[in-house]
Design a protein around this motif. Structure first.
Motif, PDB file in Angstrom:
ATOM      1  N   LYS A  16       0.866  -1.182   0.000  1.00  0.00           N
ATOM      2  CA  LYS A  16       0.000   0.000   0.000  1.00  0.00           C
ATOM      3  C   LYS A  16       0.898   1.225   0.000  1.00  0.00           C
ATOM      4  O   LYS A  16       1.758   1.374   0.865  1.00  0.00           O
ATOM      5  CB  LYS A  16      -0.886   0.012   1.240  1.00  0.00           C
ATOM      6  CG  LYS A  16      -2.127  -0.845   1.088  1.00  0.00           C
ATOM      7  CD  LYS A  16      -3.196  -0.450   2.101  1.00  0.00           C
ATOM      8  CE  LYS A  16      -4.047   0.689   1.565  1.00  0.00           C
ATOM      9  NZ  LYS A  16      -5.123   1.099   2.503  1.00  0.00           N
ATOM     10  N   ILE A  17       0.725   2.085  -0.984  1.00  0.00           N
ATOM     11  CA  ILE A  17       1.608   3.264  -1.085  1.00  0.00           C
ATOM     12  C   ILE A  17       0.870   4.524  -0.629  1.00  0.00           C
ATOM     13  O   ILE A  17       1.387   5.283   0.176  1.00  0.00           O
ATOM     14  CB  ILE A  17       2.107   3.474  -2.537  1.00  0.00           C
ATOM     15  CG1 ILE A  17       2.604   2.167  -3.167  1.00  0.00           C
ATOM     16  CG2 ILE A  17       3.179   4.558  -2.595  1.00  0.00           C
ATOM     17  CD1 ILE A  17       3.905   1.655  -2.676  1.00  0.00           C
ATOM     18  N   LEU A  18      -0.321   4.743  -1.144  1.00  0.00           N
ATOM     19  CA  LEU A  18      -1.108   5.904  -0.716  1.00  0.00           C
ATOM     20  C   LEU A  18      -2.276   5.406   0.120  1.00  0.00           C
ATOM     21  O   LEU A  18      -2.980   4.468  -0.257  1.00  0.00           O
ATOM     22  CB  LEU A  18      -1.595   6.709  -1.925  1.00  0.00           C
ATOM     23  CG  LEU A  18      -0.491   7.251  -2.852  1.00  0.00           C
ATOM     24  CD1 LEU A  18      -1.085   8.041  -4.007  1.00  0.00           C
ATOM     25  CD2 LEU A  18       0.511   8.104  -2.079  1.00  0.00           C
ATOM     26  N   ASN A  37      11.734  10.554   1.693  1.00  0.00           N
ATOM     27  CA  ASN A  37      11.876   9.640   0.553  1.00  0.00           C
ATOM     28  C   ASN A  37      10.960   8.440   0.746  1.00  0.00           C
ATOM     29  O   ASN A  37      10.853   7.917   1.852  1.00  0.00           O
ATOM     30  CB  ASN A  37      13.317   9.116   0.455  1.00  0.00           C
ATOM     31  CG  ASN A  37      14.286  10.232   0.136  1.00  0.00           C
ATOM     32  OD1 ASN A  37      13.987  11.096  -0.676  1.00  0.00           O
ATOM     33  ND2 ASN A  37      15.429  10.220   0.787  1.00  0.00           N
ATOM     34  N   GLY A  38      10.331   8.034  -0.315  1.00  0.00           N
ATOM     35  CA  GLY A  38       9.499   6.835  -0.247  1.00  0.00           C
ATOM     36  C   GLY A  38       8.123   7.051   0.354  1.00  0.00           C
ATOM     37  O   GLY A  38       7.370   6.100   0.551  1.00  0.00           O
ATOM     38  N   SER A  39       7.746   8.312   0.615  1.00  0.00           N
ATOM     39  CA  SER A  39       6.438   8.538   1.254  1.00  0.00           C
ATOM     40  C   SER A  39       5.283   8.498   0.255  1.00  0.00           C
ATOM     41  O   SER A  39       4.124   8.440   0.654  1.00  0.00           O
ATOM     42  CB  SER A  39       6.435   9.863   2.014  1.00  0.00           C
ATOM     43  OG  SER A  39       6.791  10.928   1.175  1.00  0.00           O
ATOM     44  N   GLY A  40       5.593   8.520  -1.042  1.00  0.00           N
ATOM     45  CA  GLY A  40       4.536   8.376  -2.045  1.00  0.00           C
ATOM     46  C   GLY A  40       4.328   9.600  -2.931  1.00  0.00           C
ATOM     47  O   GLY A  40       3.366   9.656  -3.693  1.00  0.00           O
ATOM     48  N   LYS A  41       5.227  10.560  -2.863  1.00  0.00           N
ATOM     49  CA  LYS A  41       5.050  11.819  -3.603  1.00  0.00           C
ATOM     50  C   LYS A  41       5.015  11.582  -5.119  1.00  0.00           C
ATOM     51  O   LYS A  41       4.100  12.039  -5.805  1.00  0.00           O
ATOM     52  CB  LYS A  41       6.183  12.809  -3.260  1.00  0.00           C
ATOM     53  CG  LYS A  41       6.286  13.117  -1.767  1.00  0.00           C
ATOM     54  CD  LYS A  41       7.401  14.092  -1.440  1.00  0.00           C
ATOM     55  CE  LYS A  41       8.803  13.611  -1.784  1.00  0.00           C
ATOM     56  NZ  LYS A  41       9.255  12.420  -1.044  1.00  0.00           N
ATOM     57  N   SER A  42       6.016  10.862  -5.623  1.00  0.00           N
ATOM     58  CA  SER A  42       6.053  10.622  -7.077  1.00  0.00           C
ATOM     59  C   SER A  42       4.904   9.728  -7.520  1.00  0.00           C
ATOM     60  O   SER A  42       4.382   9.872  -8.630  1.00  0.00           O
ATOM     61  CB  SER A  42       7.380   9.983  -7.491  1.00  0.00           C
ATOM     62  OG  SER A  42       8.443  10.855  -7.237  1.00  0.00           O
ATOM     63  N   THR A  43       4.507   8.812  -6.649  1.00  0.00           N
ATOM     64  CA  THR A  43       3.364   7.944  -6.970  1.00  0.00           C
ATOM     65  C   THR A  43       2.120   8.799  -7.178  1.00  0.00           C
ATOM     66  O   THR A  43       1.395   8.631  -8.168  1.00  0.00           O
ATOM     67  CB  THR A  43       3.133   6.928  -5.824  1.00  0.00           C
ATOM     68  OG1 THR A  43       4.328   6.183  -5.647  1.00  0.00           O
ATOM     69  CG2 THR A  43       1.969   6.005  -6.118  1.00  0.00           C
ATOM     70  N   LEU A  44       1.899   9.722  -6.271  1.00  0.00           N
ATOM     71  CA  LEU A  44       0.733  10.600  -6.389  1.00  0.00           C
ATOM     72  C   LEU A  44       0.793  11.400  -7.695  1.00  0.00           C
ATOM     73  O   LEU A  44      -0.205  11.482  -8.429  1.00  0.00           O
ATOM     74  CB  LEU A  44       0.673  11.545  -5.173  1.00  0.00           C
ATOM     75  CG  LEU A  44      -0.485  12.540  -5.170  1.00  0.00           C
ATOM     76  CD1 LEU A  44      -1.835  11.821  -5.135  1.00  0.00           C
ATOM     77  CD2 LEU A  44      -0.378  13.498  -3.981  1.00  0.00           C
TER      78      LEU A  44
HETATM   79  N1  LIG Z   1       7.068   0.523  -9.667  1.00  0.00           N
HETATM   80  C1  LIG Z   1       7.155   0.264  -8.348  1.00  0.00           C
HETATM   81  N2  LIG Z   1       7.172  -1.002  -7.875  1.00  0.00           N
HETATM   82  C2  LIG Z   1       7.251  -1.261  -6.556  1.00  0.00           C
HETATM   83  N3  LIG Z   1       7.297  -0.321  -5.605  1.00  0.00           N
HETATM   84  C3  LIG Z   1       7.281   0.966  -6.004  1.00  0.00           C
HETATM   85  C4  LIG Z   1       7.219   1.336  -7.385  1.00  0.00           C
HETATM   86  N4  LIG Z   1       7.198   2.678  -7.474  1.00  0.00           N
HETATM   87  C5  LIG Z   1       7.270   3.121  -6.201  1.00  0.00           C
HETATM   88  N5  LIG Z   1       7.307   2.103  -5.317  1.00  0.00           N
HETATM   89  C6  LIG Z   1       7.388   2.199  -3.866  1.00  0.00           C
HETATM   90  O1  LIG Z   1       6.405   3.118  -3.439  1.00  0.00           O
HETATM   91  C7  LIG Z   1       6.889   3.888  -2.355  1.00  0.00           C
HETATM   92  C8  LIG Z   1       6.721   5.348  -2.674  1.00  0.00           C
HETATM   93  O2  LIG Z   1       7.576   5.697  -3.739  1.00  0.00           O
HETATM   94  P1  LIG Z   1       7.594   7.152  -4.379  1.00  0.00           P
HETATM   95  O3  LIG Z   1       6.214   7.532  -4.715  1.00  0.00           O
HETATM   96  O4  LIG Z   1       8.605   7.160  -5.470  1.00  0.00           O
HETATM   97  O5  LIG Z   1       8.104   8.025  -3.141  1.00  0.00           O
HETATM   98  P2  LIG Z   1       8.716   9.485  -3.086  1.00  0.00           P
HETATM   99  O6  LIG Z   1       8.540  10.119  -4.425  1.00  0.00           O
HETATM  100  O7  LIG Z   1       7.935  10.176  -1.994  1.00  0.00           O
HETATM  101  O8  LIG Z   1      10.153   9.338  -2.706  1.00  0.00           O
HETATM  102  C9  LIG Z   1       8.324   3.453  -2.118  1.00  0.00           C
HETATM  103  O9  LIG Z   1       8.349   2.530  -1.063  1.00  0.00           O
HETATM  104  C10 LIG Z   1       8.702   2.781  -3.433  1.00  0.00           C
HETATM  105  O10 LIG Z   1       9.659   1.785  -3.240  1.00  0.00           O
END
Ligand SMILES: Nc1ncnc2c1ncn2[C@@H]1O[C@H](COP(=O)(O)OP(=O)(O)O)[C@@H](O)[C@H]1O
Ligand SMILES: [Mg+2]
Length: 255
Positions: A16-18, A37-44
């Protein structure tokens, strides 16, 4: 309202990311997302722009009152959503100027607007590239091919100003840049920003924000949730205290 994210939960595989994102952005506003880092910013950011390899568990995203999650990535660009990438891709063989021509005119076509002429695109490109202190022949180089980190970031801002989208997301546009380069990026952002568009800046540092002319609202994303939102002063608190104290917040706070 331009963008309205309601209770968004997202996973990748089993992770679960977000975990319940709520975010509203009105026309003309500047919002900033910070967080470890890794909090989900780029995912969002990627989900708003339309990347599909995520699992949306629940929640809604409305853009201009349209249900965004049912709209393809290409259509989202046509609606006026722009995402600058943390690590832009190289496209050898395609020059910046040709890429921008294609992008501008495919978006205009989708919106039933007349083509912008090559001459107009070229003269705007020259103006924007000089504003961003790019060398004169820069627009003829292949996209991101051999670009330095700073050139890649500047090119993202160039694309944003040229396309003039109503909503831009800049993901770590300031990472790895020296002070002069940050000032140029900020100049580009200030040139682009108007009451007609909104921007979401993802950053780790205050230094870019220091050069941004518009008022902004900061949100701290921590472990997949926006834990606290506030005005400018919040960034000082984060710089002083780091992020650990955020996890002890039980309720989402609005300062
Ligand atoms: N394609 C992916 N497959 C598996 N895990 C991912 C993938 N993309 C991101 N994650 C995981 O999702 C979490 C959030 O990543 P990300 O959104 O890049 O964080 P941020 O931009 O805040 O540093 C991290 O734990 C990362 O490892
Ligand atoms: Mg990121």
């Amino acid at each position: 309202m331009l963008l309205n994210i309601e209770n968004l939960h997202v996973s990748i595989g089993k992770n679960k990311i977000l975990k319940g994102i709520n975010l509203k952005i009105n026309f003309g506003e500047t919002h900033v997302i910070m967080g470890p880092n890794g909090s989900g910013k780029s995912t969002l950011a990627s989900i708003i722009a339309g990347k599909t390899d995520y699992n949306i568990i629940k929640g809604k995203i409305y853009f201009l009152n349209k249900d965004l999650l049912n709209i393809s990535t290409e259509k989202r660009a046509c609606l006026g959503i722009f995402l600058s990438f943390q690590n832009p891709v190289e496209i050898p063989g395609v020059s910046i100027i040709n890429f921008i021509k294609t992008s501008i005119n495919s978006i205009r076509k989708e919106n039933k607007l007349d083509k912008m002429s090559s001459k107009d695109i070229l003269s705007k490109s020259k103006y924007v590239s000089s504003l961003l202190n790019m060398e004169e022949n820069f627009i003829y180089r292949f996209l991101n091919d051999g670009f330095s980190g700073g050139e890649k970031k500047r090119n993202e801002i160039f694309q944003m100003i040229m396309l003039n989208p109503i909503f831009s997301i800049l993901d770590e546009i300031d990472s790895g840049l020296d002070i002069d380069a940050i000032k140029i990026i900020a100049k580009g952002i200030n040139t682009y920003k108007s009451i007609k568009n909104s921007i979401l800046i993802i950053t780790h540092y205050k230094r870019l924000l220091n050069y941004i002319n518009s008022e902004y609202i900061i949100h701290v994303l921590y472990d997949g949730k926006i834990m606290i939102s506030g005005k400018k002063e919040l960034v000082n608190e984060l710089e002083n205290k780091g992020y650990n104290w955020i996890k002890s917040l039980n309720n989402i706070k609005h300062k």
